[in-house]
Design a protein around this motif. Structure first.
Motif, PDB file in Angstrom:
ATOM      1  N   ASN A 180     -15.223  -8.034  15.613  1.00 23.53           N
ATOM      2  CA  ASN A 180     -14.900  -7.273  14.410  1.00 23.53           C
ATOM      3  C   ASN A 180     -13.663  -6.439  14.680  1.00 23.53           C
ATOM      4  O   ASN A 180     -13.514  -5.892  15.779  1.00 23.53           O
ATOM      5  N   PRO A 181     -12.789  -6.298  13.706  1.00 23.95           N
ATOM      6  CA  PRO A 181     -11.638  -5.420  13.892  1.00 23.95           C
ATOM      7  C   PRO A 181     -12.111  -3.988  14.130  1.00 23.95           C
ATOM      8  O   PRO A 181     -13.041  -3.520  13.475  1.00 23.95           O
ATOM      9  N   THR A 182     -11.468  -3.305  15.062  1.00 21.35           N
ATOM     10  CA  THR A 182     -11.881  -1.939  15.388  1.00 21.35           C
ATOM     11  C   THR A 182     -11.006  -0.884  14.722  1.00 21.35           C
ATOM     12  O   THR A 182     -11.364   0.286  14.714  1.00 21.35           O
ATOM     13  N   THR A 183      -9.875  -1.299  14.153  1.00 16.57           N
ATOM     14  CA  THR A 183      -8.987  -0.366  13.463  1.00 16.57           C
ATOM     15  C   THR A 183      -8.566  -0.965  12.128  1.00 16.57           C
ATOM     16  O   THR A 183      -8.616  -2.188  11.936  1.00 16.57           O
ATOM     17  N   ALA A 184      -8.137  -0.102  11.222  1.00 14.53           N
ATOM     18  CA  ALA A 184      -7.644  -0.581   9.925  1.00 14.53           C
ATOM     19  C   ALA A 184      -6.425  -1.479  10.125  1.00 14.53           C
ATOM     20  O   ALA A 184      -6.280  -2.498   9.442  1.00 14.53           O
ATOM     21  N   LEU A 228      -7.909   4.980   8.153  1.00 14.93           N
ATOM     22  CA  LEU A 228      -8.414   4.239   6.990  1.00 14.93           C
ATOM     23  C   LEU A 228      -7.323   3.881   5.991  1.00 14.93           C
ATOM     24  O   LEU A 228      -7.597   3.657   4.806  1.00 14.93           O
ATOM     25  N   ASN A 229      -6.083   3.792   6.457  1.00 14.43           N
ATOM     26  CA  ASN A 229      -4.965   3.502   5.568  1.00 14.43           C
ATOM     27  C   ASN A 229      -3.896   2.720   6.323  1.00 14.43           C
ATOM     28  O   ASN A 229      -3.586   3.042   7.457  1.00 14.43           O
ATOM     29  N   VAL A 230      -3.347   1.696   5.672  1.00 17.80           N
ATOM     30  CA  VAL A 230      -2.235   0.934   6.246  1.00 17.80           C
ATOM     31  C   VAL A 230      -1.223   0.667   5.133  1.00 17.80           C
ATOM     32  O   VAL A 230      -1.588   0.191   4.060  1.00 17.80           O
ATOM     33  N   VAL A 231       0.015   1.003   5.411  1.00 18.82           N
ATOM     34  CA  VAL A 231       1.124   0.673   4.511  1.00 18.82           C
ATOM     35  C   VAL A 231       1.868  -0.475   5.178  1.00 18.82           C
ATOM     36  O   VAL A 231       2.216  -0.395   6.361  1.00 18.82           O
ATOM     37  N   PHE A 232       2.097  -1.548   4.414  1.00 13.96           N
ATOM     38  CA  PHE A 232       2.740  -2.723   5.007  1.00 13.96           C
ATOM     39  C   PHE A 232       3.624  -3.444   4.003  1.00 13.96           C
ATOM     40  O   PHE A 232       3.531  -3.233   2.795  1.00 13.96           O
ATOM     41  N   ARG A 233       4.471  -4.304   4.564  1.00 18.23           N
ATOM     42  CA  ARG A 233       5.265  -5.245   3.777  1.00 18.23           C
ATOM     43  C   ARG A 233       4.964  -6.635   4.315  1.00 18.23           C
ATOM     44  O   ARG A 233       5.026  -6.867   5.512  1.00 18.23           O
ATOM     45  N   PHE A 262       7.519 -13.237   2.186  1.00 18.58           N
ATOM     46  CA  PHE A 262       7.153 -14.626   1.925  1.00 18.58           C
ATOM     47  C   PHE A 262       8.157 -15.261   0.993  1.00 18.58           C
ATOM     48  O   PHE A 262       8.966 -14.570   0.350  1.00 18.58           O
ATOM     49  N   LYS A 263       8.110 -16.589   0.942  1.00 21.32           N
ATOM     50  CA  LYS A 263       8.895 -17.339  -0.037  1.00 21.32           C
ATOM     51  C   LYS A 263       7.923 -17.834  -1.090  1.00 21.32           C
ATOM     52  O   LYS A 263       6.877 -18.413  -0.763  1.00 21.32           O
ATOM     53  N   ASP A 264       8.265 -17.593  -2.346  1.00 22.63           N
ATOM     54  CA  ASP A 264       7.403 -18.035  -3.440  1.00 22.63           C
ATOM     55  C   ASP A 264       7.557 -19.548  -3.647  1.00 22.63           C
ATOM     56  O   ASP A 264       8.370 -20.182  -2.970  1.00 22.63           O
ATOM     57  N   PRO A 265       6.794 -20.129  -4.577  1.00 23.92           N
ATOM     58  CA  PRO A 265       6.852 -21.585  -4.765  1.00 23.92           C
ATOM     59  C   PRO A 265       8.241 -22.126  -5.093  1.00 23.92           C
ATOM     60  O   PRO A 265       8.530 -23.289  -4.806  1.00 23.92           O
ATOM     61  N   SER A 266       9.112 -21.294  -5.639  1.00 26.00           N
ATOM     62  CA  SER A 266      10.472 -21.764  -5.941  1.00 26.00           C
ATOM     63  C   SER A 266      11.412 -21.591  -4.756  1.00 26.00           C
ATOM     64  O   SER A 266      12.592 -21.916  -4.848  1.00 26.00           O
ATOM     65  N   GLY A 267      10.899 -21.047  -3.633  1.00 30.15           N
ATOM     66  CA  GLY A 267      11.721 -20.864  -2.440  1.00 30.15           C
ATOM     67  C   GLY A 267      12.434 -19.525  -2.379  1.00 30.15           C
ATOM     68  O   GLY A 267      13.189 -19.265  -1.443  1.00 30.15           O
ATOM     69  N   GLN A 268      12.192 -18.665  -3.356  1.00 27.21           N
ATOM     70  CA  GLN A 268      12.828 -17.353  -3.396  1.00 27.21           C
ATOM     71  C   GLN A 268      12.094 -16.384  -2.475  1.00 27.21           C
ATOM     72  O   GLN A 268      10.862 -16.313  -2.497  1.00 27.21           O
ATOM     73  N   GLU A 269      12.849 -15.638  -1.673  1.00 28.71           N
ATOM     74  CA  GLU A 269      12.237 -14.662  -0.780  1.00 28.71           C
ATOM     75  C   GLU A 269      11.705 -13.470  -1.566  1.00 28.71           C
ATOM     76  O   GLU A 269      12.371 -12.966  -2.466  1.00 28.71           O
ATOM     77  N   GLN A 270      10.492 -13.067  -1.230  1.00 25.29           N
ATOM     78  CA  GLN A 270       9.809 -11.958  -1.886  1.00 25.29           C
ATOM     79  C   GLN A 270       9.230 -11.036  -0.820  1.00 25.29           C
ATOM     80  O   GLN A 270       9.110 -11.417   0.339  1.00 25.29           O
ATOM     81  N   GLN A 271       8.846  -9.859  -1.249  1.00 20.77           N
ATOM     82  CA  GLN A 271       8.077  -9.000  -0.358  1.00 20.77           C
ATOM     83  C   GLN A 271       6.964  -8.333  -1.147  1.00 20.77           C
ATOM     84  O   GLN A 271       7.131  -7.981  -2.311  1.00 20.77           O
ATOM     85  N   HIS A 272       5.827  -8.239  -0.497  1.00 18.20           N
ATOM     86  CA  HIS A 272       4.655  -7.581  -1.063  1.00 18.20           C
ATOM     87  C   HIS A 272       4.517  -6.263  -0.303  1.00 18.20           C
ATOM     88  O   HIS A 272       4.278  -6.273   0.899  1.00 18.20           O
ATOM     89  N   TYR A 273       4.697  -5.148  -1.013  1.00 13.70           N
ATOM     90  CA  TYR A 273       4.600  -3.821  -0.404  1.00 13.70           C
ATOM     91  C   TYR A 273       3.311  -3.188  -0.887  1.00 13.70           C
ATOM     92  O   TYR A 273       3.081  -3.097  -2.087  1.00 13.70           O
ATOM     93  N   GLU A 274       2.469  -2.789   0.058  1.00 13.58           N
ATOM     94  CA  GLU A 274       1.151  -2.286  -0.320  1.00 13.58           C
ATOM     95  C   GLU A 274       0.732  -1.107   0.551  1.00 13.58           C
ATOM     96  O   GLU A 274       0.959  -1.095   1.752  1.00 13.58           O
ATOM     97  N   ASN A 275       0.094  -0.145  -0.101  1.00 19.59           N
ATOM     98  CA  ASN A 275      -0.554   0.978   0.572  1.00 19.59           C
ATOM     99  C   ASN A 275      -2.052   0.701   0.455  1.00 19.59           C
ATOM    100  O   ASN A 275      -2.637   0.866  -0.607  1.00 19.59           O
ATOM    101  N   SER A 276      -2.649   0.245   1.554  1.00 19.83           N
ATOM    102  CA  SER A 276      -4.034  -0.224   1.545  1.00 19.83           C
ATOM    103  C   SER A 276      -5.001   0.838   2.036  1.00 19.83           C
ATOM    104  O   SER A 276      -4.710   1.559   2.985  1.00 19.83           O
ATOM    105  N   THR A 277      -6.159   0.862   1.414  1.00 17.21           N
ATOM    106  CA  THR A 277      -7.237   1.770   1.808  1.00 17.21           C
ATOM    107  C   THR A 277      -8.388   0.946   2.361  1.00 17.21           C
ATOM    108  O   THR A 277      -8.738  -0.109   1.818  1.00 17.21           O
ATOM    109  N   PHE A 278      -8.990   1.463   3.423  1.00 12.69           N
ATOM    110  CA  PHE A 278     -10.105   0.814   4.093  1.00 12.69           C
ATOM    111  C   PHE A 278     -11.277   1.784   4.161  1.00 12.69           C
ATOM    112  O   PHE A 278     -11.095   2.990   4.022  1.00 12.69           O
TER     113      PHE A 278
END
Length: 124
Positions: free
Chosen positions: A24-28, A84-89, A92-108
Motif C-alpha cells: 500500500n502507498p505510505t504517502t500521498a 494529505l495533499n499533492v499538487v502535480f502536472r 500528455f498528448k491528446d488524441p490529435s497529438g497536441q501536447e496538454q497538461q493536467h494541473y491538479e491540486n489533489s486531496t487524500f
C-alpha cells in the motif's frame, strides 16, 4: 523499464508492487505517483480501488479506460506534496497529438491504514 511516475526507479520496484496490491502507498505522493502510472498503463481497477469509497460513484471504469488509453502520457511533475495533499502536472498528448497538461491540486484521506484519493481542484 523506468517507472512512468518519474521517481527514477524501475517500474518493478516502484509502482508495480502497489498496482498489484502487494504493498500500500505510505504517502500521498506515493499514491499520486502510482495513480499516474495506473493511467499510463490503463489500470482502471487500481484507480477506482484507490479512490475514497465516498467518491467512487463519481467515476466509471469505462470513462477512466477511455481517458487513459486515448492519451499518450509523457511525464509527471510533482509541484508540492504534504501528508494529505499533492499538487502535480501530468503532461500528455491528446488524441490529435497536441501536447496538454493536467494541473491538479489533489486531496487524500486516510481510512483505516490506507490512503485514498478524495478529490482534485483542476486548473488550466
Amino acid at each position: 523499464m523506468e517507472c512512468p511516475c518519474g521517481s527514477g526507479s524501475t517500474l518493478e520496484t516502484c509502482c508495480m508492487p502497489l498496482l498489484k496490491g502487494e504493498q500500500n502507498p505510505t504517502t500521498a505522493e506515493a499514491l499520486m505517483r502510482s495513480r499516474y502510472t495506473a493511467y499510463v498503463l490503463a489500470n482502471a481497477k487500481y484507480l477506482i480501488e484507490t479512490t475514497h469509497p465516498s467518491a467512487r460513484h463519481l467515476y466509471s471504469k469505462k470513462s477512466i479506460l477511455q481517458w487513459a488509453s486515448e492519451n499518450q502520457w509523457m511525464r509527471l511533475e510533482i509541484v508540492s506534496a504534504s501528508a494529505l495533499n499533492v499538487v502535480f502536472r501530468a503532461y500528455f498528448k491528446d488524441p490529435s497529438g497536441q501536447e496538454q497538461q493536467h494541473y491538479e491540486n489533489s486531496t487524500f484521506a486516510r481510512l483505516g491504514d490506507k490512503l485514498y484519493y478524495v478529490s482534485g481542484i483542476f486548473e488550466e
